[in-house]
Design an enzyme around this catalytic site. Structure first.
Site, mmCIF file in Angstrom:
data_model
loop_
_atom_site.group_PDB
_atom_site.id
_atom_site.type_symbol
_atom_site.label_atom_id
_atom_site.label_comp_id
_atom_site.label_asym_id
_atom_site.label_seq_id
_atom_site.Cartn_x
_atom_site.Cartn_y
_atom_site.Cartn_z
ATOM 1 N N ARG A 169 -7.764 -0.300 0.934
ATOM 2 C CA ARG A 169 -8.286 -1.533 0.327
ATOM 3 C C ARG A 169 -8.733 -1.300 -1.110
ATOM 4 N NH1 ARG A 169 -12.743 -2.115 4.959
ATOM 5 N NH2 ARG A 169 -11.033 -1.166 6.097
ATOM 6 N N ASP B 238 1.526 6.041 5.854
ATOM 7 C CA ASP B 238 0.551 5.101 5.282
ATOM 8 C C ASP B 238 1.065 4.409 4.021
ATOM 9 O OD1 ASP B 238 -1.816 3.824 5.640
ATOM 10 O OD2 ASP B 238 -3.069 5.335 4.667
ATOM 11 N N LYS C 136 -10.114 12.491 8.837
ATOM 12 C CA LYS C 136 -9.672 11.955 10.134
ATOM 13 C C LYS C 136 -9.751 13.049 11.193
ATOM 14 C CE LYS C 136 -6.538 8.339 8.581
ATOM 15 N NZ LYS C 136 -7.348 7.217 9.055
ATOM 16 N N ASP D 89 -2.654 10.045 4.187
ATOM 17 C CA ASP D 89 -4.072 9.668 4.293
ATOM 18 C C ASP D 89 -4.820 10.653 5.202
ATOM 19 O OD1 ASP D 89 -6.514 8.413 4.402
ATOM 20 O OD2 ASP D 89 -5.815 6.668 5.559
ATOM 21 N N LYS E 203 0.845 -1.200 0.000
ATOM 22 C CA LYS E 203 0.000 0.000 0.000
ATOM 23 C C LYS E 203 0.882 1.252 0.000
ATOM 24 C CE LYS E 203 -3.302 2.537 2.958
ATOM 25 N NZ LYS E 203 -4.208 2.483 4.121
#
Ligand code: BES
Ligand code: ZN
Ligand code: ZN
Length: 492
Positions: A343, A280, A270, A263, A258
């Site tokens: 994902r 990340d 967030k 992020d 990844k």
């Protein structure tokens, strides 16, 4: 740092290190040392127990003498850690030329074929310990670094030279990818990642193919494009490949990492700990590092590494919760939470790798869920696989390398909430339960029933508090784990 193996020490060493295990007979050896160095025996017995990372300092013949404790057992990561610790905490203290004595009685009794192993771990730890985190300071604190290391051992054959090479090269790559992670988003985008890969591939002679936005669009990597929509920086789809010199039909290993360079969560922004999210891309770091080392050491496997790279940002063009996006696999995805972006890009990369390379073994590493951190803390990655043999092999590699993995279930039940009424699948089940297992099941939908697949959720272990900095730093988790895994694997 110049590291060599010797039959006798040079006379200009400023420091002599004597590593010792907390094992039977320790006191016999200490009493010999107490005579040599003129230390009262009882004082030495009471002040040095050879516990892990314990250091006892004395001075003799104008040299420092350090007794370094290695603890009770002979363990790869403990040896690395002890020497990394020594190397880290001697920074700025005028340790320039050090000698390491592997000829004391404990090493005499250790099987001779363990000496290359020790040499590799010692070398690795010493080089890692010199890593300098002051990447962007205007005035760096002066560090007087270790310039040369001499290792005194009974055995000086080629195997030992190779061990030094391997320990050093592994550490160099580890520090390189640690820097990739430690750099902030202001200094690290998908484009910088691309530059790093190009330079590394050229230097170490492996193949790198990097798809730009137009190619990514043409290929139909829609999920990667969707995550990238909120970004001012175009995405990159990075494919690196190590093809061994002995090009017999060797096993093919597919690795996916990844590569979210930052992020924010996207529109599901967030609210906590966003500054940690420069890390990340821990999966990307592990994959790129492993391929670089594989090339340097010419490992006997055909290894394909894929890194989908983008940041996950907030913009008028960002994907919105509830949107339905396409993916490379053809499955449509209802995006319930834009913060479950990892994902999405992993789904495209996994599906691309399986369809275009059909690897014998498929492994992914991703800082995927907070849920895995809440489950296992900072001590182990969550492992997901339906393949019992791989589960055992990976578990044992974790135990040996100290980069531990712990298996969590991947039962169908955990995928129930991923049902979507309007699309093929949802990216999040909207419950706060078993998030790491749910994410693993999501990914499983994109691997075309591959039978040898392992997913490693490394959210807790890629970037964390260590004794080597005041705040969280990169660990290079995954590199030692995968190296050990590959070393144990049959090549065909
Ligand atoms: N990058 C995060 C996961 C993460 C958390 C990495 C902590 C490192 C430390 C990931 O993209 C994420 O935000 N996951 C969400 C998923 C949720 C919205 C389904 C999470 O775990 O909260
Ligand atoms: Zn996220
Ligand atoms: Zn993320």
């Amino acid at each position: 740092m110049n590291i060599k193996i010797t039959e006798g020490f040079s006379n200009y060493l400023d420091t002599l290190v004597i590593p010792m295990f907390n094992q039977k007979g320790l006191n016999d050896w200490l009493s010999i040392l107490s005579e040599i160095f003129g230390i009262p025996e009882e004082l030495l017995f009471s002040d040095f127990k050879a516990n892990h990372k314990e250091i006892f300092t004395t001075y003799s013949n104008g040299q420092r003498v350090l007794l370094l404790g290695l603890g009770k057992e002979i363990k790869q990561n403990e040896i690395i850690l002890a020497f990394r610790y020594l190397s880290h905490f001697t920074k700025g203290k005028n340790f320039e030329h050090i000698g390491i004595d592997l000829t004391n009685f404990q090493f005499e009794n250790i099987e001779n074929d363990l000496i290359p192993f020790f040499t590799e771990m010692i070398t690795n730890g010493l080089v890692l310990g010199q890593y300098d985190i002051q990447l962007l300071k205007s005035k760096k604190k002066e560090n007087i670094n270790i310039k040369s290391v001499e290792i005194l051992a009974f055995n000086q054959d080629q195997q030992i030279q190779d061990a030094i090479h391997q320990g050093k090269e592994t550490a160099h790559t580890q520090t390189e990818v640690m820097t990739l992670l430690n750099l902030p988003a202001s200094h690290k985008t998908a484009l910088e990642l691309e530059d790093w890969v190009k330079k590394s591939a050229k230097k170490h002679n492996y193949k790198a193919e990097i798809f730009l936005k137009e190619e990514i669009t043409k290929l139909g990597l829609h999920a990667l494009l969707a995550v990238n929509r909120g970004s001012e920086i175009p995405p990159r789809f990075i494919i690196v490949e190590h093809i061994p010199n002995s090009s017999q039909s060797l096993k093919t290993i597919g690795l996916v990492g990844k590569g979210v360079t930052y992020d924010t969560g996207g529109l599901n922004i967030k609210t906590q700990g966003m500054h940690f999210m420069k890390s990340d891309m821990g999966g990307a770091a592990a994959v790129l590092g492993t391929v670089e080392i594989a090339a340097k050491l010419d490992l006997p496997f055909h290894i394909i590494g894929i890194v989908p790279a983008t940041d996950n940002c907030v913009d008028a063009k960002s994907i919105k919760p509830g949107d339905v996006i396409d993916s490379y696999s053809g499955l449509s995805i209802e995006v319930m939470d834009t913060d479950a972006e990892g994902r999405l890009i992993m789904a495209d990369a996994l599906n691309y790798l399986v369809k275009n390379y059909n690897p014998d073994i498929l492994i992914d590493l991703a800082t995927l869920t907070g849920s895995s951190v809440r489950t296992l803390g900072y001590h182990a990655a969550a492992m997901f696989t339906q393949n019992e043999e791989l589960a055992t092999q990976m578990f044992l590699s974790g135990q040996r390398s100290g980069e531990k993995v712990w298996r969590l279930p991947m039962w169908d039940e955990y995928g129930k909430n991923l049902h979507s009424d309007i699309a093929d699948i949802r990216n999040y089940g909207l419950t706060p339960l078993a998030g790491a297992s749910e994410a693993a099941i999501f990914l499983e939908n994109f691997i075309e029933n591959h039978q040898a697949y392992v997913h490693l959720d490394i959210a807790g272990v890629a970037y964390k508090d260590t004794e080597f900095a005041k705040h969280k730093i990169a660990t290079s988790f995954g590199i030692r784990l995968l190296m050990d895994f590959l070393q144990q694997l049959e090549t065909k």
